[in-house]
Design a protein around this motif. Sequence first.
Motif, PDB file in Angstrom:
ATOM      1  N   ARG A  71     -30.683 -56.210 -16.943  1.00  0.00           N
ATOM      2  CA  ARG A  71     -31.958 -57.075 -17.017  1.00  0.00           C
ATOM      3  C   ARG A  71     -32.496 -57.442 -15.621  1.00  0.00           C
ATOM      4  NH1 ARG A  71     -28.906 -61.197 -20.432  1.00  0.00           N
ATOM      5  NH2 ARG A  71     -27.502 -60.576 -18.861  1.00  0.00           N
ATOM      6  N   TYR A  72     -33.758 -56.955 -15.309  1.00  0.00           N
ATOM      7  CA  TYR A  72     -34.258 -57.395 -14.288  1.00  0.00           C
ATOM      8  C   TYR A  72     -35.451 -58.567 -14.566  1.00  0.00           C
ATOM      9  CZ  TYR A  72     -31.924 -53.692 -11.806  1.00  0.00           C
ATOM     10  OH  TYR A  72     -31.140 -52.845 -11.190  1.00  0.00           O
ATOM     11  N   THR A  73     -35.104 -59.778 -14.039  1.00  0.00           N
ATOM     12  CA  THR A  73     -35.896 -60.934 -14.392  1.00  0.00           C
ATOM     13  C   THR A  73     -36.729 -61.130 -13.491  1.00  0.00           C
ATOM     14  OG1 THR A  73     -33.952 -61.699 -15.867  1.00  0.00           O
ATOM     15  CG2 THR A  73     -35.611 -63.179 -15.252  1.00  0.00           C
ATOM     16  N   ASN A  74     -37.980 -61.431 -13.809  1.00  0.00           N
ATOM     17  CA  ASN A  74     -39.112 -61.695 -12.756  1.00  0.00           C
ATOM     18  C   ASN A  74     -39.254 -63.036 -13.074  1.00  0.00           C
ATOM     19  OD1 ASN A  74     -40.279 -58.919 -11.554  1.00  0.00           O
ATOM     20  ND2 ASN A  74     -39.217 -58.622 -13.368  1.00  0.00           N
ATOM     21  N   PRO A  82     -41.398 -58.331 -22.459  1.00  0.00           N
ATOM     22  CA  PRO A  82     -39.979 -58.557 -22.223  1.00  0.00           C
ATOM     23  C   PRO A  82     -38.878 -57.663 -23.150  1.00  0.00           C
ATOM     24  CG  PRO A  82     -41.229 -60.449 -22.621  1.00  0.00           C
ATOM     25  CD  PRO A  82     -42.265 -59.455 -22.950  1.00  0.00           C
ATOM     26  N   ASP A 118     -31.332 -59.141 -10.426  1.00  0.00           N
ATOM     27  CA  ASP A 118     -30.613 -58.424 -11.628  1.00  0.00           C
ATOM     28  C   ASP A 118     -29.540 -59.087 -12.187  1.00  0.00           C
ATOM     29  OD1 ASP A 118     -28.852 -56.676 -13.061  1.00  0.00           O
ATOM     30  OD2 ASP A 118     -28.832 -54.996 -11.364  1.00  0.00           O
ATOM     31  N   TYR A 124     -39.096 -59.768 -18.218  1.00  0.00           N
ATOM     32  CA  TYR A 124     -37.950 -59.047 -17.542  1.00  0.00           C
ATOM     33  C   TYR A 124     -37.881 -57.691 -18.237  1.00  0.00           C
ATOM     34  CZ  TYR A 124     -35.357 -59.813 -21.983  1.00  0.00           C
ATOM     35  OH  TYR A 124     -35.131 -59.773 -23.564  1.00  0.00           O
ATOM     36  N   MET A 167     -37.319 -61.354  -7.962  1.00  0.00           N
ATOM     37  CA  MET A 167     -36.936 -60.668  -9.040  1.00  0.00           C
ATOM     38  C   MET A 167     -35.428 -60.519  -8.751  1.00  0.00           C
ATOM     39  SD  MET A 167     -37.456 -56.534  -9.882  1.00  0.00           S
ATOM     40  CE  MET A 167     -36.586 -55.797  -8.556  1.00  0.00           C
ATOM     41  N   ASN A 194     -35.577 -53.793 -18.345  1.00  0.00           N
ATOM     42  CA  ASN A 194     -34.235 -53.124 -18.567  1.00  0.00           C
ATOM     43  C   ASN A 194     -34.283 -51.884 -17.820  1.00  0.00           C
ATOM     44  OD1 ASN A 194     -33.008 -55.274 -20.015  1.00  0.00           O
ATOM     45  ND2 ASN A 194     -33.590 -54.096 -22.069  1.00  0.00           N
ATOM     46  N   THR A 246     -37.841 -65.097 -20.530  1.00  0.00           N
ATOM     47  CA  THR A 246     -36.568 -64.778 -20.043  1.00  0.00           C
ATOM     48  C   THR A 246     -35.453 -64.389 -20.806  1.00  0.00           C
ATOM     49  OG1 THR A 246     -36.175 -67.026 -20.108  1.00  0.00           O
ATOM     50  CG2 THR A 246     -36.921 -66.386 -18.034  1.00  0.00           C
TER      51      THR A 246
END
Length: 192
Positions: free
Chosen positions: A139-142, A43, A74, A187, A72, A189, A20
């Motif tokens: 930053r798209y965090t899954n 990442p 943002d 994540y 997901m 970008n 993360t």
Amino acid sequence: MKGSSILSALALAGVSAAQTPAGFTPAVEQKLEVTFGTKSVTPGLALTKQETSRQPTIGLSIPANGTYLWMMIDLDASTNFVNPGAGQPATYLHTVIRDFKASGTASAEGVSELKSTATGPVAWFGPAPPAQNPPHPHRYTNLLWEQPANWQIPAAANQMLQSQKSGFNVPKFITAAGLQNPIAANYFNVTG
């Protein structure tokens, strides 16, 4: 000199273990395999809106014997979608899909692909950051959770998913949904 090199190496190893972004809570160490077409996400990988327009394939390189919930978010959205520079920084919830399960045997690389026939509770909404000057990566965090057996979304968690997408708070959602911390994350970008 030798001691400082060892400390530097250990510090880098600790940083590289996080899946993360720095400062994100909760921090997750296990990598969620996220693939857009033939691009496997590491990442922080930079991708385009076009590359991320379709829902990715996700998977685990650890035993995948359960049922999973995928999100997901943002981390770099704005409260003003028309003019992001005029708004306040905010998170934005893009997607939450439940009932993922391993689709078969693991690949030669040891990754079990996860699939779901569900389309929600929050359907796929691909990255679409607006153009900004200067350019600003989002930053798209899954995140992936173990989904408890017979899990039904509690009313408070469902309210957050449906009406609190801007400014979405992951730790509050975890509590409201009765979930443990995520088991895997990744994540990437995307710049508008």
